[in-house]
Scaffold this motif. Sequence first.
Motif, PDB file in Angstrom:
ATOM      1  N   UNK A  19       0.913  -1.257   0.162  1.00 10.30           N
ATOM      2  CA  UNK A  19       0.078  -0.239  -0.094  1.00 10.30           C
ATOM      3  C   UNK A  19       0.782   1.376  -0.042  1.00 10.30           C
ATOM      4  N   UNK A  20       2.486   1.352  -0.051  1.00 12.01           N
ATOM      5  CA  UNK A  20       3.116   2.044  -0.070  1.00 12.01           C
ATOM      6  C   UNK A  20       4.074   2.266  -0.838  1.00 12.01           C
ATOM      7  N   UNK A  21       4.451   3.773  -1.941  1.00 12.79           N
ATOM      8  CA  UNK A  21       5.675   3.322  -2.789  1.00 12.79           C
ATOM      9  C   UNK A  21       6.390   5.051  -2.935  1.00 12.79           C
ATOM     10  N   UNK A  22       7.573   5.315  -2.705  1.00 18.31           N
ATOM     11  CA  UNK A  22       8.012   6.057  -3.277  1.00 18.31           C
ATOM     12  C   UNK A  22       8.983   5.976  -4.715  1.00 18.31           C
ATOM     13  N   UNK A  56       2.357   1.478  -8.626  1.00 16.71           N
ATOM     14  CA  UNK A  56       3.541   0.840  -7.119  1.00 16.71           C
ATOM     15  C   UNK A  56       2.201   0.853  -5.863  1.00 16.71           C
ATOM     16  N   UNK A  57       1.700   1.926  -5.804  1.00 14.42           N
ATOM     17  CA  UNK A  57       1.547   1.973  -4.365  1.00 14.42           C
ATOM     18  C   UNK A  57       0.461   0.319  -4.655  1.00 14.42           C
ATOM     19  N   UNK A  58      -1.112   0.384  -5.058  1.00 14.79           N
ATOM     20  CA  UNK A  58      -1.112   0.370  -5.275  1.00 14.79           C
ATOM     21  C   UNK A  58      -1.862  -1.079  -6.149  1.00 14.79           C
ATOM     22  N   UNK A  59      -0.863  -1.270  -6.451  1.00 12.54           N
ATOM     23  CA  UNK A  59      -0.647  -2.373  -7.084  1.00 12.54           C
ATOM     24  C   UNK A  59       0.587  -3.790  -5.785  1.00 12.54           C
TER      25      UNK A  59
END
Length: 158
Positions: free
Chosen positions: A41-44, A75-78
Amino acid sequence: MDAPSSALAAYDIAQACAQAMWAEDQASQGLGMVVERVAPGEAVLSMPIRLDMTNGHGICHGGFIFTLADSAFAFACNTYNQRTVAQQCAVTFLQPGRRGDTLTAHAVERNRSGRSGIYDVTIRNGQGEVVAEFRGHSRTIPGTLLAPSADETEPTRT
């Protein structure tokens, strides 16, 4: 499965999903983006602002800032091995990005239920100042990012 093992498995799935997406993401790669960090649920992601990304005012074109945020959102939602796309997105620009700076987008899941999710992305410049805020609504679609193992079936969608 106990909580630490479950958290580790979720982190490993998120990492594998990010690697699978990155391998096919010619747009983000072509813009010089870097996946800095991914967790469930997270990406930077970060992106340097090049001369060819500036507009007629000599600042970063808003479309590139939106694209960085959209990629971090993707990237966060996948991260759950369910193919997920943008359903709706909005961005608010707060100050310009400047050529030579590196922007960083941090996407965080706010809610995920059924086939829908809401993610907030904060884009900062190299000095840590907020350049833009982005909110994305996601929708899962059929399919997974990772090939299922022999003992797995495709997840059920509600």
